[in-house]
Design a protein around this motif. Structure first.
Motif, PDB file in Angstrom:
ATOM      1  N   GLU A 109     -17.148 -10.018 -89.892  1.00 51.11           N
ATOM      2  CA  GLU A 109     -17.902  -9.268 -90.890  1.00 51.11           C
ATOM      3  C   GLU A 109     -17.037  -8.105 -91.390  1.00 51.11           C
ATOM      4  N   ILE A 110     -17.178  -7.779 -92.658  1.00 51.81           N
ATOM      5  CA  ILE A 110     -16.414  -6.667 -93.203  1.00 51.81           C
ATOM      6  C   ILE A 110     -17.086  -5.352 -92.790  1.00 51.81           C
ATOM      7  N   SER A 111     -16.284  -4.403 -92.357  1.00 50.48           N
ATOM      8  CA  SER A 111     -16.831  -3.140 -91.842  1.00 50.48           C
ATOM      9  C   SER A 111     -15.955  -1.975 -92.277  1.00 50.48           C
ATOM     10  N   LYS A 112     -16.475  -0.758 -92.115  1.00 48.42           N
ATOM     11  CA  LYS A 112     -15.728   0.433 -92.497  1.00 48.42           C
ATOM     12  C   LYS A 112     -14.616   0.715 -91.494  1.00 48.42           C
ATOM     13  N   PHE A 160     -18.626 -10.840-101.379  1.00 44.65           N
ATOM     14  CA  PHE A 160     -17.232 -10.987-100.964  1.00 44.65           C
ATOM     15  C   PHE A 160     -17.115 -11.784 -99.665  1.00 44.65           C
ATOM     16  N   HIS A 161     -17.885 -11.406 -98.637  1.00 38.10           N
ATOM     17  CA  HIS A 161     -17.747 -12.050 -97.331  1.00 38.10           C
ATOM     18  C   HIS A 161     -18.116 -13.526 -97.388  1.00 38.10           C
ATOM     19  N   SER A 162     -19.162 -13.867 -98.085  1.00 34.81           N
ATOM     20  CA  SER A 162     -19.631 -15.253 -98.109  1.00 34.81           C
ATOM     21  C   SER A 162     -18.825 -16.148 -99.044  1.00 34.81           C
ATOM     22  N   THR A 163     -18.189 -15.557-100.051  1.00 34.15           N
ATOM     23  CA  THR A 163     -17.536 -16.374-101.084  1.00 34.15           C
ATOM     24  C   THR A 163     -16.011 -16.260-101.116  1.00 34.15           C
ATOM     25  N   TYR A 164     -15.475 -15.082-100.821  1.00 31.47           N
ATOM     26  CA  TYR A 164     -14.056 -14.859-101.080  1.00 31.47           C
ATOM     27  C   TYR A 164     -13.207 -14.522 -99.853  1.00 31.47           C
ATOM     28  N   ALA A 165     -13.809 -14.078 -98.771  1.00 32.25           N
ATOM     29  CA  ALA A 165     -13.032 -13.597 -97.626  1.00 32.25           C
ATOM     30  C   ALA A 165     -12.194 -14.683 -96.957  1.00 32.25           C
TER      31      ALA A 165
END
Length: 244
Positions: A109-112, A160-165
């Motif tokens: 997951e994308i996080s800070k 972004f996470h579901s489509t491009y990461a």
């Protein structure tokens, strides 16, 4: 003399292809030690110098590893991915152009992120959030690189996470953000795999990795994102052309 040279080269190429066939068919298994040079040369019905030429090419392409005083070992059933660093291509494109099936697994997951050194590289101020995620890239379903990706939050779209990461980040910036990547500042060095990294890349702990650190820029020389890739040695190699 010319005819002898051509014949010698042909025999070396035939021996090279024959050994690859033995490796690909598991007659020679990954991890297996090859026979001593003279014994192997006799089995293939070639001279020892011709065998050495074939072995040298096999080592360059990543099929075998020769350890001085120990022996020669099969380390892979597939050749290394090889690329020059003069041209800025995505890892996805580099793998595809060599007829491998590229994939991505283990995307987090994308996080800070609060890494001040990377924030400084990207020229972020105190109000800008820096986002981070990691992923494992595969070639024909075999892990070859662990990516750490750092992107300013302003460039991260809702899906972004579901489509491009899982895909090319360079292509994402060009097609989705409308911000083509023009150049990168690149550092290359070696690093030993920790236990956790080795587990992710299916290699041995402390195995040497090639590390590619890059800060990516627009054509206006503005930093856009930062990436660090830890690359398995026996799958991908880089080359440079240096001129004086």
């Amino acid at each position: 003399m010319k005819d002898i040279g051509i014949e010698k080269k042909s025999l070396s190429s035939i021996a090279f292809k024959k050994i690859i066939e033995l490796i690909e068919s598991d007659v020679l298994k990954v991890g297996e030690k090859l026979d001593a040079e003279q014994k192997l040369a006799n089995k293939l019905n070639i001279s020892r110098p011709i065998l050495r030429e074939a072995l040298q090419k096999l080592e360059i392409e990543g099929y075998i590893m020769r350890k001085h005083g120990v022996g020669t070992f099969v380390i892979s059933k597939t050749p290394m991915l090889s690329t020059g660093l003069e041209r800025l291509d995505s890892m996805t494109d580099l793998v595809k152009v060599q007829n491998y099936s590229v994939g991505t697994i283990g995307t987090t997951e994308i996080s800070k992120c609060t890494d001040d050194s990377i924030r400084e590289l990207l020229g972020l101020d105190k109000t800008d959030n820096l986002m981070f995620f990691e992923r494992i890239r595969t070639a024909d379903k075999k892990p070859f690189a662990l990516d750490y990706i750092y992107i300013p939050e302003k460039y991260v779209c809702e899906d972004f996470h579901s489509t491009y990461a899982d895909a090319s980040i360079l292509n994402y910036f060009s097609t989705v953000q409308g911000t083509p990547i023009f150049s990168s500042q690149c550092n290359i060095f070696a690093e030993n795999a920790s236990a956790s990294i080795a587990d992710k890349l299916a290699i041995l702990e402390n195995e040497a990795l090639q590390v590619l650190e890059q800060t990516f820029y627009t054509n206006m020389n503005e930093p856009v994102f930062y990436g660090k890739s830890l690359i398995v040695n026996n799958i991908m190699k880089f080359h440079l052309v240096r001129r004086r």
